[in-house]
Design a protein around this motif. Structure first.
Motif, PDB file in Angstrom:
ATOM      1  N   THR A 414     -29.226  44.578  19.237  1.00  0.00           N
ATOM      2  CA  THR A 414     -30.117  43.410  19.865  1.00  0.00           C
ATOM      3  C   THR A 414     -31.164  43.529  19.508  1.00  0.00           C
ATOM      4  O   THR A 414     -32.273  44.305  19.551  1.00  0.00           O
ATOM      5  CB  THR A 414     -29.703  44.204  21.545  1.00  0.00           C
ATOM      6  N   PRO A 415     -31.646  41.983  19.469  1.00  0.00           N
ATOM      7  CA  PRO A 415     -32.955  41.671  19.037  1.00  0.00           C
ATOM      8  C   PRO A 415     -34.129  42.433  20.033  1.00  0.00           C
ATOM      9  O   PRO A 415     -34.206  42.797  21.193  1.00  0.00           O
ATOM     10  CB  PRO A 415     -33.169  40.392  19.117  1.00  0.00           C
ATOM     11  N   GLY A 418     -35.353  40.929  23.625  1.00  0.00           N
ATOM     12  CA  GLY A 418     -34.729  39.890  24.184  1.00  0.00           C
ATOM     13  C   GLY A 418     -33.139  40.558  24.410  1.00  0.00           C
ATOM     14  O   GLY A 418     -33.544  42.071  25.337  1.00  0.00           O
ATOM     15  N   ARG A 446     -28.029  27.401  26.860  1.00  0.00           N
ATOM     16  CA  ARG A 446     -28.775  26.998  25.613  1.00  0.00           C
ATOM     17  C   ARG A 446     -27.954  25.921  24.380  1.00  0.00           C
ATOM     18  O   ARG A 446     -27.606  26.904  23.558  1.00  0.00           O
ATOM     19  CB  ARG A 446     -29.027  28.156  24.803  1.00  0.00           C
ATOM     20  N   MET A 470     -26.546  36.742  23.659  1.00  0.00           N
ATOM     21  CA  MET A 470     -26.547  37.047  22.650  1.00  0.00           C
ATOM     22  C   MET A 470     -28.783  36.430  22.698  1.00  0.00           C
ATOM     23  O   MET A 470     -28.191  35.290  22.250  1.00  0.00           O
ATOM     24  CB  MET A 470     -26.663  37.538  21.377  1.00  0.00           C
ATOM     25  N   CYS A 471     -28.963  37.294  22.959  1.00  0.00           N
ATOM     26  CA  CYS A 471     -30.482  36.189  23.606  1.00  0.00           C
ATOM     27  C   CYS A 471     -31.530  36.370  23.095  1.00  0.00           C
ATOM     28  O   CYS A 471     -31.837  38.012  22.640  1.00  0.00           O
ATOM     29  CB  CYS A 471     -31.066  35.792  24.986  1.00  0.00           C
ATOM     30  N   GLU A 472     -32.717  36.316  21.749  1.00  0.00           N
ATOM     31  CA  GLU A 472     -33.574  36.421  21.241  1.00  0.00           C
ATOM     32  C   GLU A 472     -34.764  37.145  21.746  1.00  0.00           C
ATOM     33  O   GLU A 472     -35.533  37.124  21.797  1.00  0.00           O
ATOM     34  CB  GLU A 472     -34.569  35.355  19.851  1.00  0.00           C
ATOM     35  N   GLU A 473     -34.912  36.293  22.889  1.00  0.00           N
ATOM     36  CA  GLU A 473     -35.687  37.018  24.240  1.00  0.00           C
ATOM     37  C   GLU A 473     -35.491  36.197  25.645  1.00  0.00           C
ATOM     38  O   GLU A 473     -34.380  36.102  26.225  1.00  0.00           O
ATOM     39  CB  GLU A 473     -36.786  34.977  24.113  1.00  0.00           C
ATOM     40  N   THR A 537     -30.344  45.043  28.455  1.00  0.00           N
ATOM     41  CA  THR A 537     -31.466  45.497  27.153  1.00  0.00           C
ATOM     42  C   THR A 537     -31.461  46.416  26.375  1.00  0.00           C
ATOM     43  O   THR A 537     -30.905  47.820  27.078  1.00  0.00           O
ATOM     44  CB  THR A 537     -33.136  45.440  27.705  1.00  0.00           C
TER      45      THR A 537
END
Length: 538
Positions: A414-415, A418, A446, A470-473, A537
Motif C-alpha cells: 500500500t502506498p 495512501g 475516481r 487502492m488510493c495513492e492519497e 492504512t
C-alpha cells in the motif's frame, strides 16, 4: 336706495376681509399656544431604551442588547430549509390535530372537520438575535428573539347539520421572545433529556380570519378583543415562570453508565419449524438488550438448514443488569418479501452470576405473552451461552466495543501516503421500481466502477459484498456515487430503471477510519441502503 345698499355692502365686505386678514396675521405672529414647546435635541447616547424603541421600532434585538449575539447564519439556514420545514411542520400539525378533531366532532355533533389547505407560506421566521446564559447547573438556556410576518394559507372546512362553513387564516404575524432550556445535559444523544419553553414577555399575535369569504377581523372591536384574548391565554399558560415541558428521554436511564459487558455465544438452533411447506428455512438470529437504542446484532444466514450451527460471539454493553434482558429473535431469510419470524425468547440478566458462563436452551415462542395459546406450538429451540463480566472498581479505561470496530491494516504494498478504501454493501429496504424490482448496486469512485450481483424480485435485498479501492492519497475531498439499479427481465419491453442513489463524502471515513450507516436514497420514496466504509492504512 338699492344702489346705495349694494355699494355699502361691497365696502363692508372689503373692509371686513382686510381687517380679518390683518388680525389673523397679528395673532399668528405674536401669539403662540402655551401647550406647544420647543423640541429638546439630545444625542442618541442619552436616550433610554424606550425612547430608542419609539424612534426606531424595527431596530434589531442584538443592537439594543449587547449580550445578544447575531445569528444570521441560522436565518440563512432556515431560509434554505423552509420549503421542507413547511411540509414537515404541516404534516406533524395534521397528525397532532387528527385525534383532537375526532374527539370534538363526536362531542359537538359535527360531521367532519378537514384542512382544505395547510401551508405556512413562503416567508420563513426571522431570528433577530439570541442570548445564551451560562449557569452552574447541567443545562443550556437560550433566549431567541423571533419575528415572523408570514403569508400562510390555512383553510378549515367544518360540516355540521348539513351545512358547510369555511374559515381561512391569512397574514399571520408573531413576535415572541421565548426562553428555551435544555436540561439535564446527559452523555447520550441528543445530549439533553428535556426541553422547557417559556415566554419572557407577552407575544404579539396578529392575523386575518376570513369566514364565509368575509374578513371577520374587520368587525369593529373584534380585532382588539381577539388579540388581547390570545395574549392573555398564552401568557397564562407559558409566561415565565410557567413553562411548557417537552420530554425527550428518561434522564435516569440516560445518565446510567455502563457497568459491564455481556458476552453472548449463539451456539445452534434445534428442530426449527419452517412456516412454508416448500423447502427448508434459511435461519439467522437477531439479538439486543432492552433499553438499548443501538441496532440489533445479527448472525450469518444458514442456508437450507433447520438445525443450524452458528457458534458466533457478540459483546453487548450492560447498563442495568437488574432490569435489562437480552432478546433473541430467529428469522427465516427470504429473498423476496419480508423475512418470516420463526420464534423468540428472552433471558433476564438478573439470572446470571457475574463472571460465570451459563448455557441456556430456549424454547422459541410466538410472543412473550404467557397466556398466548400459540406458544404451546413447538417452534424449535435455540442454544446460547451467556457470560456477564462486570467492570472492576478502579478500571481507568473501559472497552465497550464488540470487536467490530477494529480496523485491519492495509496489505503490504500500500502506498505510504495512501491507503485502502473498503466498501461493504450490506442491504437495502423498501426499494420500488416502476415496472420491475431486480436490484443491484453500482459504485463509482475516481473513474472506477464496481457492481454487486442482481437479486431478482426483491424490495429488501441483502448483498453482503465487499469492494476495495487502492488510493495513492487519502480521499479527503472525494465523493463516492452509489446507485441502486433494477435490471429488466430477459423477456419484456421495459428497460433498466434507477431505484435511487446517494453521494457519500469520504472525509468522515478518513478521519473516523470506519462508518456504517443507512442512507436514504435520493429519488426514491422510502428506499434506504446500508453501506459500511473503512479506511485502512499500513
Amino acid at each position: 336706495m338699492g344702489f346705495f345698499s349694494t355699494l355699502l355692502g361691497f365696502f363692508g365686505f372689503g373692509i371686513g376681509v382686510s381687517l380679518g386678514i390683518v388680525v389673523g396675521y397679528y395673532l399668528f405672529i405674536y401669539f403662540q399656544p402655551t401647550d406647544v414647546k420647543d423640541p429638546v435635541v439630545r444625542p442618541l447616547v442619552e436616550l433610554d431604551e424606550k425612547s430608542l424603541q419609539r424612534m426606531l421600532p424595527e431596530i434589531p434585538y442584538w443592537v439594543k442588547n449587547p449580550d445578544v449575539d447575531r445569528i444570521d447564519w441560522l436565518n440563512k439556514f432556515i431560509e434554505q430549509m423552509w420549503p421542507y420545514l413547511d411540509k414537515a411542520i404541516c404534516r406533524t400539525a395534521k397528525e397532532i390535530a387528527k385525534p383532537i378533531i375526532a374527539e370534538n366532532t363526536v362531542k359537538y355533533k359535527i360531521e367532519s372537520v378537514e384542512f382544505e389547505t395547510l401551508t405556512l407560506g413562503s416567508l420563513p421566521p426571522t431570528f433577530q438575535g439570541m442570548k445564551v446564559y451560562i449557569t452552574e447547573e447541567k443545562e443550556l438556556i437560550m433566549e431567541p428573539s423571533i419575528k415572523w410576518a408570514g403569508n400562510p394559507n390555512i383553510t378549515v372546512a367544518v360540516k355540521a347539520f348539513g351545512l358547510k362553513a369555511t374559515a381561512q387564516v391569512v397574514d399571520l404575524q408573531v413576535f415572541a421572545v421565548p426562553r428555551i432550556t435544555l436540561k439535564p445535559l446527559v452523555p447520550s444523544f441528543p445530549c439533553f433529556a428535556n426541553i422547557f419553553v417559556s415566554l419572557m414577555e407577552k407575544p404579539h399575535v396578529d392575523f386575518g380570519l376570513k369566514l364565509l369569504g368575509a374578513d371577520v377581523m374587520s368587525i369593529p372591536g373584534l380585532y382588539r378583543f381577539v388579540q388581547e384574548t390570545i395574549k392573555k391565554q398564552v401568557a397564562n399558560m407559558y409566561l415565565w415562570p410557567k413553562v411548557l415541558e417537552v420530554p425527550i428521554m428518561d434522564p435516569t436511564k440516560a445518565l446510567k453508565k455502563p457497568v459491564g459487558i455481556l458476552h453472548v455465544n449463539v451456539v445452534r438452533g434445534c428442530k426449527l419449524k419452517k412456516k412454508d411447506l416448500m423447502g427448508k428455512a434459511d435461519p439467522y438470529v437477531k439479538l439486543k438488550l432492552t433499553d438499548d437504542k443501538l441496532p440489533s446484532k445479527k448472525t450469518t444466514v444458514k442456508r437450507n438448514n433447520l438445525n443450524p450451527e452458528w457458534n458466533e460471539e457478540f459483546k453487548l454493553v450492560v447498563k442495568d443488569p437488574e432490569s435489562q434482558v437480552v432478546e433473541f429473535d430467529v428469522f427465516d431469510w427470504e429473498q423476496v418479501g419480508k423475512h418470516d419470524k420463526m420464534g423468540m425468547n428472552v433471558v433476564p440478566l438478573k439470572d446470571l452470576t457475574p463472571d460465570e458462563t451459563r448455557s441456556f436452551t430456549l424454547d422459541l415462542l410466538k410472543t412473550l405473552d404467557p397466556n398466548d395459546p400459540q406458544n404451546d406450538k413447538s417452534r424449535g429451540q435455540l442454544v446460547v451461552e451467556l457470560t456477564f463480566k462486570p467492570f472492576k472498581e478502579g478500571d481507568s479505561e473501559i472497552d465497550t466495543s464488540d470487536g467490530t470496530d477494529v480496523i485491519e491494516k492495509a496489505p503490504e504494498g500500500t502506498p505510504a501516503g495512501g491507503g485502502l478504501l473498503v466498501v461493504a454493501v450490506h442491504e437495502a429496504q423498501d426499494l420500488e421500481g416502476k415496472h420491475h424490482t431486480n436490484p443491484y448496486v453500482r459504485i463509482l469512485f475516481r473513474g472506477e466502477e464496481r457492481k454487486t450481483k442482481c437479486i431478482k424480485k426483491n424490495r429488501d435485498p441483502r448483498w453482503e459484498e465487499e469492494f476495495q479501492f487502492m488510493c495513492e492519497e487519502p480521499p479527503t475531498n472525494d465523493k463516492m456515487h452509489v446507485e441502486v439499479l433494477s435490471r429488466p427481465p430477459s423477456i419484456g419491453i421495459h428497460s433498466k430503471e434507477t431505484l435511487g442513489y446517494v453521494v457519500i463524502s469520504l472525509a468522515d471515513v478518513v478521519s473516523n477510519k470506519r462508518i456504517n450507516e443507512k442512507y436514504h436514497l435520493i429519488d426514491s420514496k422510502n428506499g434506504r441502503i446500508q453501506i459500511e466504509l473503512q479506511w485502512r492504512t499500513s
